[in-house]
Design a protein around this motif. Structure first.
Motif, mmCIF file in Angstrom:
data_model
loop_
_atom_site.group_PDB
_atom_site.id
_atom_site.type_symbol
_atom_site.label_atom_id
_atom_site.label_comp_id
_atom_site.label_asym_id
_atom_site.label_seq_id
_atom_site.Cartn_x
_atom_site.Cartn_y
_atom_site.Cartn_z
ATOM 1 N N GLN A 1 0.834 -1.208 0.000
ATOM 2 C CA GLN A 1 0.000 0.000 0.000
ATOM 3 C C GLN A 1 0.866 1.255 0.000
ATOM 4 N N LEU A 2 1.932 1.229 0.775
ATOM 5 C CA LEU A 2 2.823 2.391 0.830
ATOM 6 C C LEU A 2 3.536 2.598 -0.498
ATOM 7 N N ALA A 3 3.949 1.508 -1.117
ATOM 8 C CA ALA A 3 4.662 1.613 -2.393
ATOM 9 C C ALA A 3 3.755 2.131 -3.502
ATOM 10 N N ASN A 4 2.466 1.754 -3.448
ATOM 11 C CA ASN A 4 1.511 2.132 -4.489
ATOM 12 C C ASN A 4 0.678 3.349 -4.110
ATOM 13 N N ASN A 5 1.022 3.985 -3.011
ATOM 14 C CA ASN A 5 0.305 5.162 -2.543
ATOM 15 C C ASN A 5 0.284 6.233 -3.636
ATOM 16 N N PRO A 6 -0.895 6.659 -4.102
ATOM 17 C CA PRO A 6 -0.945 7.664 -5.173
ATOM 18 C C PRO A 6 -0.297 8.985 -4.782
ATOM 19 N N VAL A 7 -0.265 9.294 -3.501
ATOM 20 C CA VAL A 7 0.381 10.533 -3.073
ATOM 21 C C VAL A 7 1.878 10.485 -3.346
ATOM 22 N N ARG A 8 2.443 9.284 -3.398
ATOM 23 C CA ARG A 8 3.870 9.166 -3.728
ATOM 24 C C ARG A 8 4.147 9.693 -5.127
ATOM 25 N N GLN A 9 3.273 9.355 -6.086
ATOM 26 C CA GLN A 9 3.462 9.846 -7.446
ATOM 27 C C GLN A 9 3.366 11.361 -7.503
ATOM 28 N N TRP A 10 2.414 11.900 -6.769
ATOM 29 C CA TRP A 10 2.287 13.357 -6.689
ATOM 30 C C TRP A 10 3.559 13.966 -6.111
ATOM 31 N N ALA A 11 4.067 13.374 -5.024
ATOM 32 C CA ALA A 11 5.260 13.896 -4.366
ATOM 33 C C ALA A 11 6.465 13.847 -5.300
ATOM 34 N N LEU A 12 6.611 12.756 -6.041
ATOM 35 C CA LEU A 12 7.717 12.644 -6.988
ATOM 36 C C LEU A 12 7.661 13.757 -8.030
ATOM 37 N N GLN A 13 6.475 14.021 -8.556
ATOM 38 C CA GLN A 13 6.315 15.062 -9.562
ATOM 39 C C GLN A 13 6.608 16.441 -8.982
ATOM 40 N N GLU A 14 6.139 16.668 -7.741
ATOM 41 C CA GLU A 14 6.371 17.961 -7.111
ATOM 42 C C GLU A 14 7.854 18.193 -6.820
ATOM 43 N N LEU A 15 8.552 17.157 -6.392
ATOM 44 C CA LEU A 15 9.985 17.295 -6.116
ATOM 45 C C LEU A 15 10.748 17.653 -7.386
ATOM 46 N N VAL A 16 10.381 17.037 -8.497
ATOM 47 C CA VAL A 16 11.024 17.361 -9.767
ATOM 48 C C VAL A 16 10.701 18.796 -10.173
ATOM 49 N N ARG A 17 9.453 19.186 -9.993
ATOM 50 C CA ARG A 17 9.020 20.531 -10.387
ATOM 51 C C ARG A 17 9.780 21.602 -9.598
ATOM 52 N N TRP A 18 9.882 21.405 -8.297
ATOM 53 C CA TRP A 18 10.587 22.378 -7.469
ATOM 54 C C TRP A 18 12.086 22.363 -7.735
ATOM 55 N N LYS A 19 12.633 21.189 -8.046
ATOM 56 C CA LYS A 19 14.063 21.132 -8.389
ATOM 57 C C LYS A 19 14.327 21.935 -9.664
ATOM 58 N N ASN A 20 13.474 21.819 -10.660
ATOM 59 C CA ASN A 20 13.642 22.592 -11.880
ATOM 60 C C ASN A 20 13.530 24.088 -11.609
ATOM 61 N N ALA A 21 12.588 24.439 -10.728
ATOM 62 C CA ALA A 21 12.427 25.848 -10.383
ATOM 63 C C ALA A 21 13.657 26.376 -9.643
ATOM 64 N N LEU A 22 14.239 25.547 -8.772
ATOM 65 C CA LEU A 22 15.465 25.943 -8.082
ATOM 66 C C LEU A 22 16.579 26.212 -9.086
ATOM 67 N N CYS A 23 16.708 25.344 -10.065
ATOM 68 C CA CYS A 23 17.752 25.516 -11.063
ATOM 69 C C CYS A 23 17.585 26.833 -11.809
ATOM 70 N N GLU A 24 16.358 27.186 -12.134
ATOM 71 C CA GLU A 24 16.118 28.437 -12.845
ATOM 72 C C GLU A 24 16.306 29.640 -11.931
ATOM 73 N N CYS A 25 15.934 29.485 -10.669
ATOM 74 C CA CYS A 25 16.080 30.573 -9.708
ATOM 75 C C CYS A 25 17.546 30.936 -9.520
#
Length: 230
Positions: A157-181
């Motif tokens: 259940q933890l491995a397939n938690n849909p919030v994990r996919q959201w978190a992965l996408q958000e971490l990538v999004r913020w990392k890209n924003a950091l690079c541009e900042c």
């Protein structure tokens, strides 16, 4: 570029501009302005949104979740040594990192909170097993087998938690924003080094050598180190 990404980058760039204006104003008021040394700029958080670790789940110990070590993962090198930031750049970069770090903390907090209902369900199932054991409906061997099955269910259940996919996408999004900042306050030469790191490159520091004399110096930190807790 979608609207939310534009808004995200706008927040980062706005933060940088404010930090730069403040630093310039302070420089005009006093020649004593100082900024943190490059080595004092914090390492960049690099979590991976890994599922929590399942512990307990025995006849005497309830199920529990422990945050994985990857929640504390940091970038494995100090790129700041290569960039040689000036005082104004350091102030701006610190503002970028603070916004990024606070966002990462919020993402992981949401992820860990989303895992608690699964833990609670596993605890309920464990209590049912213990009740059946006390009533003589199960022997100890069967009870242990049921508990192992519950633990495996919880991990899935933890491995397939849909919030994990959201978190992965958000971490990538913020990392890209950091690079541009950060890139917004760098010189063209510094941007080349920084973009190398942001693209996952290795040996991003030109002309550097590690103590053994090898070119590249493992992306700016010597001796090279791996992920560690802060």
């Amino acid at each position: 570029m979608n609207g939310s990404r534009k808004q995200l980058i706008g927040v980062f760039v706005g933060t940088v501009l404010v930090a730069l204006l403040l630093s310039i104003g302070a420089c005009q008021k006093s020649e004593q302005l100082t900024a943190p040394e490059p080595t004092l700029i914090p390492e960049i958080p690099q979590p991976e949104a890994v599922a929590s670790i399942v512990t307990g789940g025995t006849l005497t110990e309830d199920f529990a979740l422990q945050p994985p070590r990857s929640d504390d993962r940091r970038a494995p090198f100090a790129i700041w040594h290569c960039l040689k930031l000036d005082s104004a750049q350091r102030i701006a970069v610190l503002a970028c990192l603070k916004t990024y770090r606070d966002s990462v903390i919020a993402i992981l907090k949401t992820l860990r909170a989303s895992e608690q209902p699964y833990r609670d369900q596993a605890r309920q199932m464990r209590r049912a097993v213990l009740d059946s054991l006390r009533q003589g409906l199960l022997d100890r061997q069967t009870a242990w087998q049921r508990l192992r099955e519950i633990a495996q269910w919880l991990r899935e259940q933890l491995a397939n938690n849909p919030v994990r996919q959201w978190a992965l996408q958000e971490l990538v999004r913020w990392k890209n924003a950091l690079c541009e900042c950060v890139a917004a306050v760098l010189t063209p030469e510094q941007q080349e080094i920084w973009q190398c790191w942001c693209s996952g490159g290795t040996d991003c520091c030109p002309g550097k050598k590690d103590p053994g004399g090898k070119e590249g110096d493992h992306d700016g930190r010597y001796p090279p180190v791996g992920p560690r807790r802060p």
